[in-house]
Write a protein that holds these residues in place. Structure first.
Motif, mmCIF file in Angstrom:
data_model
loop_
_atom_site.group_PDB
_atom_site.id
_atom_site.type_symbol
_atom_site.label_atom_id
_atom_site.label_comp_id
_atom_site.label_asym_id
_atom_site.label_seq_id
_atom_site.Cartn_x
_atom_site.Cartn_y
_atom_site.Cartn_z
ATOM 1 N N TYR B 33 6.357 16.522 20.319
ATOM 2 C CA TYR B 33 6.567 16.753 18.888
ATOM 3 C C TYR B 33 7.602 17.861 18.696
ATOM 4 C CZ TYR B 33 1.645 15.270 19.408
ATOM 5 O OH TYR B 33 0.478 14.638 19.779
ATOM 6 N N TYR B 35 8.749 20.572 15.569
ATOM 7 C CA TYR B 35 8.466 21.147 14.263
ATOM 8 C C TYR B 35 9.536 22.195 13.953
ATOM 9 C CZ TYR B 35 3.672 19.294 14.577
ATOM 10 O OH TYR B 35 2.570 18.471 14.685
ATOM 11 N N GLN B 37 10.024 25.826 11.764
ATOM 12 C CA GLN B 37 9.322 26.918 11.073
ATOM 13 C C GLN B 37 10.365 27.787 10.386
ATOM 14 O OE1 GLN B 37 7.013 29.546 13.607
ATOM 15 N NE2 GLN B 37 5.628 30.057 11.947
ATOM 16 N N LEU B 43 5.864 25.655 8.305
ATOM 17 C CA LEU B 43 5.942 24.767 9.468
ATOM 18 C C LEU B 43 6.026 23.321 9.014
ATOM 19 C CD1 LEU B 43 3.353 26.499 11.710
ATOM 20 C CD2 LEU B 43 5.416 25.467 12.647
ATOM 21 N N PHE B 45 6.729 19.225 10.217
ATOM 22 C CA PHE B 45 6.852 18.202 11.238
ATOM 23 C C PHE B 45 8.235 17.569 11.162
ATOM 24 C CE2 PHE B 45 5.726 14.593 13.805
ATOM 25 C CZ PHE B 45 6.310 13.491 13.200
ATOM 26 N N TYR B 48 8.172 12.737 16.356
ATOM 27 C CA TYR B 48 7.096 12.523 17.329
ATOM 28 C C TYR B 48 7.515 11.423 18.285
ATOM 29 C CZ TYR B 48 2.645 10.285 18.803
ATOM 30 O OH TYR B 48 1.624 9.703 19.496
ATOM 31 N N SER B 58 10.109 10.409 10.708
ATOM 32 C CA SER B 58 9.951 10.541 9.266
ATOM 33 C C SER B 58 10.147 11.962 8.750
ATOM 34 C CB SER B 58 8.565 10.040 8.854
ATOM 35 O OG SER B 58 7.546 10.794 9.483
#
Lengths: 115, 116
Positions: B33, B35, B37, B43, B45, B48, B58
């Protein structure tokens, strides 16, 4: 879409005092719930998680959290805080089942501990 | 054992340049994954990967962002024509199984990207 609210941006407690960090979520069904901790310069570490069953969840480092469906809350608690607990804490949710890998995080609560 | 590693730990670049961020997951973890921040957004997403399945892209904020995972292991996040709003810490995580029941995600220390 799910969302997470952590109402407290910054909390300061004295060492040895009890701690409660608040987390409220918005989701149509029961989500999966998580608490992560991030120490300065470190990645996120999972403290505990709730999928189902007993609503009181025990985690690492003496933390626990309670899932309250009626309040859409998943508050994190610790009976006696140590100076090393100073860090930023993130509550997260994901949908149950398919797509559960996608975590939605709250904005975080920074914890300061007074010696 | 070794955790998730990311490189570089810090990256400073000029607006308009391309950057590549690398993630080495925990050995044997099939899910990976990314992410982001940032101060304003918290945070988020991004993407994946699971085994040989098509990635879930997405969360990528624009077509300037792309990611690949070679050989089911190392992943690279590429940001083209960087903008100042891309400044953030980019976190990578991995987990051991399919993620169908929300596996524990193990996070790396992140790459701090600063776009001047």
């Amino acid at each position: 879409a799910q969302s997470v609210t952590q109402p407290d941006i910054h909390i300061t407690v004295s060492e040895g005092a009890s701690l409660e960090l608040r987390c409220n979520y918005s989701y149509g069904a029961t989500p999966y719930l998580f608490w992560y901790v991030q120490s300065p310069g470190q990645g996120l570490q999972l403290l505990l998680k709730y999928f189902s069953g007993d609503t009181l969840v025990q985690g690492i480092k003496g933390f626990e959290a309670e899932f309250k469906r009626s309040q859409s809350s998943f508050n994190l608690r610790k009976p006696s805080v140590h100076w090393s607990d100073a860090a930023e804490y993130f509550c997260a949710v994901s949908r149950a089942g398919a797509g559960s890998y996608q975590l939605t995080f709250g904005k975080g609560t920074k914890l300061s501990v007074i010696p | 054992g070794a955790g998730v590693s990311q490189s570089p730990s810090n990256k400073v670049t000029e607006k308009g340049k391309d950057v590549e961020l690398r993630c080495d997951p925990i050995s044997g973890h099939t899910a990976l994954y990314w992410y982001r921040q940032s101060l304003g957004q918290g945070l988020e997403f991004l993407i994946y990967f699971q085994g040989n399945s098509a990635p879930d892209k997405s969360g990528l904020p624009s077509d300037r962002f792309s990611a690949e995972r070679t050989g089911g292991s190392v992943s690279t996040l590429t940001i083209q024509r960087t903008q100042q709003e891309d400044s953030a810490v980019y976190l990578c995580a991995s987990s051991p199984r399919t993620g169908a029941t929300a596996d524990t995600q193990y996070f790396g220390p992140g790459t701090r990207l600063t776009v001047l």
